[in-house]
Enzyme design. Structure first.
Site, PDB file in Angstrom:
ATOM      1  N   GLY A  96       3.615  28.948 -20.563  1.00 14.78           N
ATOM      2  CA  GLY A  96       4.580  27.815 -19.859  1.00 14.78           C
ATOM      3  C   GLY A  96       6.015  28.310 -20.223  1.00 14.78           C
ATOM      4  N   SER A  97       6.858  27.232 -20.457  1.00 14.64           N
ATOM      5  CA  SER A  97       8.217  27.811 -20.761  1.00 14.64           C
ATOM      6  C   SER A  97       8.756  28.110 -21.946  1.00 14.64           C
ATOM      7  CB  SER A  97       8.981  26.376 -20.427  1.00 14.64           C
ATOM      8  OG  SER A  97       9.106  25.521 -21.227  1.00 14.64           O
ATOM      9  N   THR A  98       9.750  28.990 -22.192  1.00 13.53           N
ATOM     10  CA  THR A  98      10.061  29.454 -23.395  1.00 13.53           C
ATOM     11  C   THR A  98      10.696  28.566 -24.323  1.00 13.53           C
ATOM     12  OG1 THR A  98      10.860  31.546 -22.322  1.00 13.53           O
ATOM     13  CG2 THR A  98      11.955  31.118 -24.373  1.00 13.53           C
ATOM     14  N   VAL A 134       9.521  25.435 -24.641  1.00 15.23           N
ATOM     15  CA  VAL A 134       8.317  24.695 -25.291  1.00 15.23           C
ATOM     16  C   VAL A 134       7.349  25.761 -26.229  1.00 15.23           C
ATOM     17  CG1 VAL A 134       6.182  23.742 -24.720  1.00 15.23           C
ATOM     18  CG2 VAL A 134       8.223  23.095 -23.361  1.00 15.23           C
ATOM     19  N   GLY A 135       7.717  26.952 -25.592  1.00 15.28           N
ATOM     20  CA  GLY A 135       6.820  27.822 -26.286  1.00 15.28           C
ATOM     21  C   GLY A 135       7.604  28.240 -27.669  1.00 15.28           C
ATOM     22  N   GLU A 137       2.934  33.004 -23.881  1.00 17.38           N
ATOM     23  CA  GLU A 137       3.427  33.719 -22.471  1.00 17.38           C
ATOM     24  C   GLU A 137       4.174  32.919 -21.994  1.00 17.38           C
ATOM     25  OE1 GLU A 137       3.715  34.841 -19.171  1.00 17.38           O
ATOM     26  OE2 GLU A 137       1.751  34.657 -18.749  1.00 17.38           O
TER      27      GLU A 137
END
Lengths: 246, 220
Positions: A14-16, A18-19, A36
Site C-alpha cells: 500500500g502507500s508509503t 501507511v507503510g 511494498e
C-alpha cells in the site's frame, strides 16, 4: 491488527505513508515486515532505443489498470534525440485506447476505484495545468472513468513529476543525454521498478545498475512480477523481498 | 459455479461469520456503474483479535504437517482457481474495474504464485549441516515456520498481491490473518478463502477479515 502479540510478521502492500507507520509499530515490537510501498517508476528511452517498441511498452506500462499499480510507469524520460518522434507516436497510440465498460473485452481504460480517487486526480491535473505544464493530450471525465492525459516537457522537479499519480496521466520528461536520463530517473525518493530501452544490452545492464530501484527491466516496461524473482523496492518504496525460491 | 457475491462475511476458524456486535455493513459497489455487488457484514476489532488467537493456536498443528499435506492443499487451491477461472475473471472486472486483460493477468499471476509455493513446502524440516570450528561438534541449520503472518492487501491487484504473502506462508507451515481492502473484498479475500476452504485447509490456518479502519483503527 498491528500490535497483536500473536503475529511475528506483517506483510503490507500500500502507500508509503501507511507503510512507514506499520514499520514503526512493528519495529517497536520487534516484528518482521515486508513492506511494498509506493513508487515513482521511471521509463527511460535512450538515444539508440527502438522507438516503436518503446512506445508499445510505454502504453502498456502506463495505462494498464488505469495506472493504479505500484510498479506503473510514472515518469517517461526520453533522450532529446528521439524525444519528438517518441511523443508523436505515443500520443497517436494513446488517443486510440478504447475506454468505457470493462465488461466489454475491447476496453482498455476502465474506471478508477472510486469517485474520491477521481476527484483527487482531477486536482492533480488542474494544478499541473496551472503551473503551465504542457498538455499533449487532454483527458476527459465520464463518471469514474478518466481518459488518458499526456503532459510533455515536464520538469522533473515539478509537483507533477514528483507525485505518484496512480492514474492514467502520462508525464514525459526530456533528457539531454543518456547520463542525464539516469540522473533524472534517480531523482525521486522512491525506488521500486524502472525500465531502460536501448539496443545495446550490456550498456543497458550497466546503466540499470546505476538506477537505485528494487527492479530494473531492459527493453521491457516497469510492470513485471515473476514469482521466481525477488520482488520489492529500495528507498521509500519499502523493505523486504517477496520471493518464492524454487 | 460458486456465487462469490453471496459470501459477504469474514472467514474465521473455518467458518463464514457475520460481523459481531457493531452490526455495521459496507456496500461493495462496481466502480463502473455503481451497482451494488454485495452488502458486507463488517467484522469487529474483537473478531480480529480472536482471529489472531485462533491462528496462533491452529498453527501449532500445521507446523507439524508433512510437506505432502501442504502441497496437496496448495495444488487444490490452484485447481479451484483454474476451475472457476471464468467466474473469477467476471468478479475482477466488476469489482476492481479492471479490463479483461487485467483480469486475466491477475488470475494467471495468482495461479503461478500458488504453483510456485508448492515447491517451497519441502524447505521445512530440511536441515543443512555447516562445518564446526571444533572437531567432533556438528552444526545443523533448520528452517522453521515463523508462526502467524499478518497480511494487509490493496485494491488494485488484490488477488495476486494477497496470494504472494498467503501461499508461501501456508506452504511453510504458518497461519495467516488476512485483511483485504474491503473495496475489493471478493477479489482480495472471499475467493481466496473459498479456495482454501474447498482445498481442505485445516480450520484457523487461513482467516480472512472483512473490515474497515473505522472499525479496527490502524493504530492498534
Amino acid at each position: 491488527m498491528l500490535t497483536t502479540p500473536h503475529s511475528q510478521l506483517i506483510s503490507f502492500t500500500g502507500s508509503t505513508k501507511v507503510g512507514k507507520h506499520i514499520g514503526e509499530v512493528a519495529g517497536s515490537m520487534l516484528k518482521r515486515v515486508a513492506l511494498e510501498l509506493g513508487g515513482n517508476n521511471p521509463f527511460v528511452v535512450l538515444e539508440d532505443a527502438n522507438i516503436e517498441r518503446a512506445v508499445d511498452a510505454a502504453v502498456f506500462g502506463k495505462f494498464i489498470h488505469q495506472g493504479q499499480i505500484c510498479m506503473i510507469i510514472n515518469r517517461i524520460i526520453v533522450h532529446q534525440a528521439c524525444y519528438k518522434a517518441f511523443i508523436e507516436k505515443f500520443v497517436e497510440k494513446v488517443k486510440q485506447l478504447p475506454y468505457g465498460d470493462p465488461t466489454n473485452s475491447d476496453t482498455i481504460i476502465g474506471p478508477l476505484i472510486n469517485e474520491k480517487q477521481v476527484d483527487k486526480i482531477m486536482v492533480i491535473i488542474e494544478n499541473a495545468k496551472k503551473s503551465n505544464a504542457k498538455v499533449a493530450l487532454e483527458g476527459k471525465r465520464e463518471g469514474n472513468i478518466l481518459t488518458p492525459t499526456i503532459f510533455i516537457d515536464v520538469d522533473n522537479q515539478s509537483e507533477l513529476a514528483q507525485t505518484e499519480l496512480f492514474s492514467p496521466i502520462a508525464t514525459i520528461i526530456k533528457a539531454d543525454s543518456n547520463e542525464h536520463a539516469i540522473q533524472l530517473a534517480n531523482d525521486t525518493p522512491f525506488g521500486l521498478s524502472s525500465a531502460i530501452f536501448t539496443e545495446d544490452l550490456s550498456y543497458g545492464e550497466q546503466l540499470a545498475l546505476q538506477i537505485n530501484s528494487g527492479m530494473t527491466h531492459i527493453n521491457d516496461q516497469t510492470v513485471n512480477d515473476n514469482p521466481m524473482v525477488p520482488f520489492g523496492g529500495s528507498k521509500a518504496s519499502g523493505i523486504g523481498r517477496l520471493v518464492i525460491l524454487g | 459455479m460458486v456465487d462469490f457475491q453471496s459470501y459477504n462475511k469474514s472467514f474465521i476458524n473455518g467458518e463464514w461469520v457475520k460481523g459481531g456486535a457493531s452490526k455495521r455493513t459496507y456496500q461493495n459497489i462496481n466502480p463502473y456503474d455503481q451497482t451494488i455487488l454485495q452488502e458486507i457484514s463488517i467484522a469487529t476489532a474483537d473478531q480480529l483479535a480472536e482471529s489472531f488467537r485462533i491462528a496462533k493456536e491452529s498453527q501449532k498443528q500445521w507446523a507439524m504437517s508433512t510437506a505432502d499435506e501442504r502441497k496437496e492443499v496448495l495444488r487444490k487451491v490452484s485447481g479451484f482457481l483454474k476451475d472457476h477461472r471464468e467466474e473469477i475473471i467476471e468478479i475482477i472486472i466488476r469489482e476492481t474495474g479492471g479490463s479483461y486483460i487485467k483480469a486475466n493477468v491477475e488470475i494467471d499471476l495468482t495461479v503461478d504464485l500458488v504453483e510456485e509455493a508448492v515447491h517451497m513446502a519441502d524447505q521445512l524440516g530440511e536441515s543443512k549441516e555447516v562445518d564446526a570450528l571444533i572437531e567432533g561438534k556438528r552444526n545443523k541449520v533448520f528452517r522453521l515456520p515463523l508462526g502467524v503472518i499478518t497480511s494487509i492487501s490493496p485494491f488494485n491487484f488484490p488477488m495476486n498481491l494477497s496470494m504472494r504473502t498467503i501461499a508461501p506462508a501456508i506452504a511453510l507451515g504458518n497461519s495467516v490473518v488476512h485483511k483485504p481492502d474491503i473495496q475489493t473484498a471478493m477479489t482480495g479475500g472471499v475467493i481466496i478463502a473459498k479456495a482454501f476452504e474447498d482445498a481442505g485447509l485445516p480450520k484457523g490456518i487461513f482467516n480472512c477479515i472483512l473490515t474497515d479502519l473505522e472499525e479496527i483503527g490502524m493504530i492498534c
